[in-house]
Design a protein around this motif. Structure first.
Motif, PDB file in Angstrom:
ATOM      1  N   SER A 147      -9.819 -21.015  -1.249  1.00  0.00           N
ATOM      2  CA  SER A 147     -11.046 -21.654  -0.777  1.00  0.00           C
ATOM      3  C   SER A 147     -12.085 -20.572  -0.479  1.00  0.00           C
ATOM      4  N   SER A 148     -13.319 -20.995  -0.221  1.00  0.00           N
ATOM      5  CA  SER A 148     -14.358 -20.009   0.112  1.00  0.00           C
ATOM      6  C   SER A 148     -14.022 -19.283   1.409  1.00  0.00           C
ATOM      7  N   GLN A 149     -13.404 -19.988   2.370  1.00  0.00           N
ATOM      8  CA  GLN A 149     -13.006 -19.350   3.629  1.00  0.00           C
ATOM      9  C   GLN A 149     -11.895 -18.324   3.397  1.00  0.00           C
ATOM     10  N   GLU A 150     -10.970 -18.659   2.507  1.00  0.00           N
ATOM     11  CA  GLU A 150      -9.882 -17.717   2.195  1.00  0.00           C
ATOM     12  C   GLU A 150     -10.411 -16.498   1.455  1.00  0.00           C
ATOM     13  N   ALA A 151     -11.420 -16.691   0.620  1.00  0.00           N
ATOM     14  CA  ALA A 151     -12.036 -15.551  -0.064  1.00  0.00           C
ATOM     15  C   ALA A 151     -12.652 -14.591   0.950  1.00  0.00           C
ATOM     16  N   VAL A 152     -13.324 -15.137   1.961  1.00  0.00           N
ATOM     17  CA  VAL A 152     -13.907 -14.296   3.017  1.00  0.00           C
ATOM     18  C   VAL A 152     -12.803 -13.548   3.757  1.00  0.00           C
ATOM     19  N   ARG A 153     -11.738 -14.263   4.075  1.00  0.00           N
ATOM     20  CA  ARG A 153     -10.620 -13.656   4.808  1.00  0.00           C
ATOM     21  C   ARG A 153     -10.004 -12.494   4.037  1.00  0.00           C
ATOM     22  N   TYR A 154      -9.784 -12.674   2.727  1.00  0.00           N
ATOM     23  CA  TYR A 154      -9.133 -11.608   1.963  1.00  0.00           C
ATOM     24  C   TYR A 154     -10.111 -10.520   1.524  1.00  0.00           C
ATOM     25  N   LYS A 177       0.833  -1.208   0.000  1.00  0.00           N
ATOM     26  CA  LYS A 177       0.000   0.000   0.000  1.00  0.00           C
ATOM     27  C   LYS A 177       0.869   1.261   0.000  1.00  0.00           C
ATOM     28  N   THR A 178       1.936   1.243   0.793  1.00  0.00           N
ATOM     29  CA  THR A 178       2.846   2.395   0.868  1.00  0.00           C
ATOM     30  C   THR A 178       3.450   2.715  -0.497  1.00  0.00           C
ATOM     31  N   HIS A 179       3.765   1.685  -1.269  1.00  0.00           N
ATOM     32  CA  HIS A 179       4.396   1.893  -2.577  1.00  0.00           C
ATOM     33  C   HIS A 179       3.390   2.243  -3.667  1.00  0.00           C
ATOM     34  N   GLY A 180       2.102   2.252  -3.342  1.00  0.00           N
ATOM     35  CA  GLY A 180       1.096   2.638  -4.324  1.00  0.00           C
ATOM     36  C   GLY A 180       0.256   1.498  -4.854  1.00  0.00           C
ATOM     37  N   GLY A 181       0.397   0.296  -4.265  1.00  0.00           N
ATOM     38  CA  GLY A 181      -0.456  -0.819  -4.659  1.00  0.00           C
ATOM     39  C   GLY A 181      -1.908  -0.554  -4.298  1.00  0.00           C
ATOM     40  N   ARG A 182      -2.838  -1.027  -5.131  1.00  0.00           N
ATOM     41  CA  ARG A 182      -4.236  -0.626  -4.943  1.00  0.00           C
ATOM     42  C   ARG A 182      -5.246  -1.760  -4.928  1.00  0.00           C
ATOM     43  N   GLY A 183      -4.789  -3.015  -5.132  1.00  0.00           N
ATOM     44  CA  GLY A 183      -5.777  -4.085  -5.202  1.00  0.00           C
ATOM     45  C   GLY A 183      -5.246  -5.404  -4.677  1.00  0.00           C
ATOM     46  N   VAL A 184      -6.175  -6.349  -4.448  1.00  0.00           N
ATOM     47  CA  VAL A 184      -5.816  -7.702  -4.018  1.00  0.00           C
ATOM     48  C   VAL A 184      -6.794  -8.688  -4.651  1.00  0.00           C
ATOM     49  N   GLU A 225      -9.916  -3.849   5.191  1.00  0.00           N
ATOM     50  CA  GLU A 225      -9.006  -3.331   6.229  1.00  0.00           C
ATOM     51  C   GLU A 225      -7.966  -2.383   5.642  1.00  0.00           C
ATOM     52  N   PHE A 226      -7.430  -2.725   4.471  1.00  0.00           N
ATOM     53  CA  PHE A 226      -6.361  -1.925   3.885  1.00  0.00           C
ATOM     54  C   PHE A 226      -6.859  -0.942   2.825  1.00  0.00           C
ATOM     55  N   GLY A 227      -8.151  -0.896   2.612  1.00  0.00           N
ATOM     56  CA  GLY A 227      -8.690   0.023   1.623  1.00  0.00           C
ATOM     57  C   GLY A 227      -8.279  -0.321   0.205  1.00  0.00           C
ATOM     58  N   LEU A 228      -8.251  -1.616  -0.118  1.00  0.00           N
ATOM     59  CA  LEU A 228      -7.841  -2.074  -1.439  1.00  0.00           C
ATOM     60  C   LEU A 228      -9.054  -2.509  -2.265  1.00  0.00           C
ATOM     61  N   ALA A 229      -8.959  -2.293  -3.564  1.00  0.00           N
ATOM     62  CA  ALA A 229      -9.972  -2.819  -4.472  1.00  0.00           C
ATOM     63  C   ALA A 229      -9.792  -4.337  -4.594  1.00  0.00           C
ATOM     64  N   ALA A 230     -10.850  -5.025  -4.989  1.00  0.00           N
ATOM     65  CA  ALA A 230     -10.839  -6.484  -5.070  1.00  0.00           C
ATOM     66  C   ALA A 230     -10.790  -6.937  -6.523  1.00  0.00           C
ATOM     67  N   GLU A 286     -12.082  -9.378   3.806  1.00  0.00           N
ATOM     68  CA  GLU A 286     -11.898  -8.564   5.010  1.00  0.00           C
ATOM     69  C   GLU A 286     -10.577  -7.802   4.959  1.00  0.00           C
ATOM     70  N   THR A 287      -9.537  -8.435   4.432  1.00  0.00           N
ATOM     71  CA  THR A 287      -8.235  -7.771   4.297  1.00  0.00           C
ATOM     72  C   THR A 287      -8.328  -6.598   3.333  1.00  0.00           C
ATOM     73  N   ALA A 288      -9.059  -6.782   2.233  1.00  0.00           N
ATOM     74  CA  ALA A 288      -9.246  -5.687   1.272  1.00  0.00           C
ATOM     75  C   ALA A 288      -9.901  -4.491   1.939  1.00  0.00           C
TER      76      ALA A 288
END
Length: 284
Positions: A228-235, A213-220, A241-246, A237-239
């Protein structure tokens, strides 16, 4: 652009380590209902003009793409770039330098395999390479399956091509900062690819997302063939948390090897901002 779009923004052609041409991939994506497509070959933009022409020929909107290998916390992480100028000098030159170490690494991998009785693996792997600059573990795996050493590519990786195994050779890739800057300077968006695959500790993963994010990254990538479906839910939430586009992408390489086909992923969760909303003016 609608949120619930069947976008597939991560796949590979013969220009890197896929088995289909950009033209065939475009037709496959269109046939599978893809409404927005990107070809993201490893460390290479040489297939972009072909992919764009093929997408236009079948009436499918297109975003330029690539997947850049970087070293972070002593392991390889992939950064997808979307919506950039594929002829931008800084990006093209940066990718050329990143590709430079692959041939030397491949020779070392072959030497390691020879020590356990698997001879001429480099020459064998080259038979599966569309672009010799981009020879990779995947090409070695295809050779070892074809010659009957292993029954499938996952077995090759387990026995020979992961850390501690005879054919494993680490590679020092670009820095995270460099990859994000190349993409951004070329007018595109940097996206962390399939984050669940890296096996980072919570602290390492937090450091990755913070530095990105500091270097200008904008998505995940939230929805991807290896999550997995659980990992999709987790990330998802990460998106948030960090204000990233999906982003969303199959990571399709081959009809016989890939877990997920083009265009067959679940849709993005509705509370997220899709990358294509931020790249609307870059869609061709």
């Amino acid at each position: 652009m609608k949120t619930y779009m069947n976008a597939d923004l991560h796949c590979h052609s013969v220009v890197s380590d896929g088995t289909l041409t950009p033209e065939v991939l475009a037709e496959r994506a269109k046939a599978n209902g893809v409404e927005l497509w990107a070809l993201t070959d490893h460390d290479e933009v040489g297939g972009q003009d072909r992919a764009l022409a093929a997408a236009r020929a079948c009436g499918m909107p297109y975003l330029t793409g690539t997947e850049i290998s970087v070293t972070f916390a002593n392991q390889t992480v992939h950064i997808v770039g979307l919506g950039f100028d594929a002829h931008h000098t800084g990006l093209v030159e940066g990718l050329r330098r990143t590709r430079g170490g692959r041939s030397e690494r491949a020779q070392e991998m072959s030497d390691g395999l020879a020590k356990v009785g698997i001879l001429n693996a480099y020459e064998g792997a080259l038979q599966y390479v569309g672009n010799p600059e981009l020879i990779s573990r995947t090409h070695f795996a295809r050779h070892l399956v074809e010659t009957g050493v292993c029954s499938d590519t996952p077995e090759v990786f387990r026995k020979f091509l992961t850390e501690g195994k005879p054919g494993y050779v680490p590679h020092r890739w670009a820095r995270l900062q460099d990859a994000v800057q190349w993409i951004t300077d070329a007018g595109g968006m940097a996206v962390i690819a399939h984050p669940a695959r890296y096996g980072f500790t919570p602290n390492e993963e937090y450091a990755l997302f913070s530095e990105f994010k500091t270097h200008g990254g904008r998505g995940v990538e939230v929805i991807t063939g290896s999550h997995s479906s659980q990992e999709a839910v987790r990330y998802a939430e990460t998106a948030l948390e960090f204000g990233l586009a999906a982003s969303r992408g199959s990571d399709f390489h081959s009809p016989t090897e890939s877990r997920i086909d083009l265009g067959t992923l679940p849709l993005l969760p509705g509370q997220l901002t899709p990358v294509w909303e931020l790249l609307a003016d870059r869609i061709q």
